[in-house]
Each structure stands twice: as structure tokens, then as C-alpha cells.
Scaffold this active site. Sequence first.
Site, PDB file in Angstrom:
ATOM      1  N   GLU A 165      -1.077   1.050   5.164  1.00 46.84           N
ATOM      2  CA  GLU A 165      -1.268   0.732   3.430  1.00 46.84           C
ATOM      3  C   GLU A 165      -2.566   1.618   2.946  1.00 46.84           C
ATOM      4  O   GLU A 165      -3.165   2.471   3.645  1.00 46.84           O
ATOM      5  CB  GLU A 165      -1.903  -1.195   3.559  1.00 46.84           C
ATOM      6  CG  GLU A 165      -3.183  -1.208   4.407  1.00 46.84           C
ATOM      7  CD  GLU A 165      -3.420  -2.597   4.447  1.00 46.84           C
ATOM      8  OE1 GLU A 165      -2.938  -3.346   3.869  1.00 46.84           O
ATOM      9  OE2 GLU A 165      -4.527  -3.025   4.956  1.00 46.84           O
TER      10      GLU A 165
ATOM     11  N   ASP B 213     -11.978  -2.494  -0.738  1.00 50.00           N
ATOM     12  CA  ASP B 213     -10.937  -1.408  -1.055  1.00 50.00           C
ATOM     13  C   ASP B 213     -11.321  -0.687  -2.475  1.00 50.00           C
ATOM     14  O   ASP B 213     -10.729  -0.579  -3.359  1.00 50.00           O
ATOM     15  CB  ASP B 213      -9.766  -2.434  -1.574  1.00 50.00           C
ATOM     16  CG  ASP B 213      -9.302  -3.326  -0.825  1.00 50.00           C
ATOM     17  OD1 ASP B 213      -9.371  -3.080   0.489  1.00 50.00           O
ATOM     18  OD2 ASP B 213      -8.839  -4.485  -1.118  1.00 50.00           O
TER      19      ASP B 213
END
Length: 337
Positions: free
Chosen positions: A208, A42
Site C-alpha cells: 500500500e 500518511d
Amino acid sequence: MNTFFKGAVLALALLLSASCGQSGKHYELGGNPVITNIYTADPSARVFADTLYVYPSHDRTDATSFSMEDYHVFSTVDMVNFVDHGVAFNPLTETVWATEAAWAPDCIERNGKYYLYYPTDKKYIGVAVSDRPTGPFHDPLGHPLLSIDSPGVICDRDFIDPCVFIDDDGQAYLFVGQNTVCCIKLNEDMISYDGEVHIIEGVHEFFEAVWVHKYNGKYYMSYSNGPFFGHEPEIAYCMADNPLGPYEFKGVVLDPVNSGTNHHSIVRYGDDWFLFYHTADLSLYNLDVEHHPELRRRTGLRRSVCVDRLFYNPDGTIQKVIPTVDSLKIRTNTVLK
Ligand code: FUB
């Protein structure tokens, strides 16, 4: 050229080089993954002064779920060597309210302070502050900045993945969420907001990992789509004339990767644009799934940050990024078995 005009041009050049690394500079990449001393995912990549920083999630080597606890900060000045500055913040031990799941963070600078936005417990968004991009960060509020229960929030799944964006007029925005993109306008202090939650329209198949950046006056919202739309998660993107939208779908920046999740950031450094993302290449090698296929599901919990160059078309749309893998680098980084 009169003196005032010369001064204005110089100030603009300084501003551009301060916010984008050294302008006029091109960086050669050194092969993926770029972070190999621990597992990371991420990646939010940010440029402060002449240095590029990466704020990733820290995947645990012994994980059996997404049980991340702390945040390391990495920096580079050459896009090849990424320095691990160690643990910059641990929300589970350094706040009184976070108990689990320290997932994808982001960081931004304002007025000489650095603000780290991070999700925990799949329902809280916290903010932590530091005088340095590498931390240590601390919790200035004693409570989350925003939560799944805050008035105006729409979220039918996990309330995660904050992305902070400061527009040219100085307004700061925090985008966040799963399935629905929520956005708050941050106040000048960066640790409070005006109370209103905006719901962003037009984000086709949003799941997301929202990321917002600006290029040539247009706003780009990129994100992970799937896995509920009949395909594995891609990094898709849409564009708008306003940070709050409405956005229009444009295409795919990155095809599905081998880690299950797909999560990225887009950043300019020097004169080039880059896509940071993660894959499971290193853990696939380390866990030797060829001989132990039962370990395959674990590789999605042990991801590694990668970077590749990103190119725009003349009309401002983004070309799909083709990931590069450096198998030699993977073979020589087997410390995480
Ligand atoms: O790393 C945990 C979660 O997986 C992130 O919050 C999501 O974006 C996905 O990458």
C-alpha cells in the site's frame, strides 16, 4: 547571452523556485514528530509556491479502529513550525456518498486550483476542489472519481491510498490501490479520466501507500511492502523510465516503524529532499504503554507525522533514511492522553 536565452533561463529559475520552495535554500529540521497538536498519519507533502503543505490522515484520539473522518491541512515555511489550518474537508459530511474511513489523501495544484484525492469506505476514491491549498474543499462530482468496481480496476483488498503525479509534459496520473498498483491518466480538468485503468508491473512486494516522484529524468515508485512477505512493512522503492513502468526494484528507503503501518511521501523543498512518514512515538509516550501494556495495540491508531532528510547516491539510487526522534519534544507534548 541573447535576450531570448536570458528570458528562458529566468523563466526556468522562477518555475523551479515556484515548484520546489526557495531554491538555494537549506532547511534545518527541528526534531520529530513535527505535528503534535493532533494525531496525524500518511503524510502527503507538497510544495506550492514557497510553502510546504502536509495533507495527512487525521487519527482520532478515541479511535479503536481506523475510523478517520476529516482532513486537516498543515503548512510550514521553515520545516520546524507546522501550522494547523484546521479541517479542510470532511467527506463523511460534505459528500452524499462517503460513509466511513477517510484515509490517506493527496493534493496537487493545476491552473490555480487545488485537487484533493482521498479514499473512503475502503472502496471509493473521491476528488475535492479548492481555490486554496488549505481549503475549504468541495466535491465537484457528487460521486466518487473511481471505485473498486470501476471497469479495469484490479483490487483484492482495500482500494485506498491515492497518489497524484503530474509529469513535465503536463499529463497527470493517479496511482492507487492495495496489493496491486492501478493507475488512471487524469484529464486536464483533474476530475475525470480517459476510462482506461493501467496496471503497474514490477512493484516488488507492493502492499500500500504508493508514492511517485521524479528525479533526474527517472520515475521513482515508493510504497509500503509487507506485512505478508515475512517481515514488517518497510518503505521500498523501484525505478522506471516511464511513469507507467515497468518498474525495477531498487531497495528500502525506510525500515519498519513502530506504528505497524508504514506510509510516507518524498518531496523536494528548497535544495533538499525530504522523507515524510509517521511513527507511534508520541502515542507510545502519551498512552504510557510501559505501565499499561494492554494499550499498546492502540498506539498504531494514533500516529504522528515525522520528517527526515533523504539523500540520493550518485547513480540515482536512494540512501536509507535513519529516523530521528526528539524525546524531549515528545515529553513536552503530552496533551493527547
Ligand atoms: O491510515 C489508514 C491506512 O493505514 C492507510 O490508508 C494506509 O496506508 C495505512 O497507513
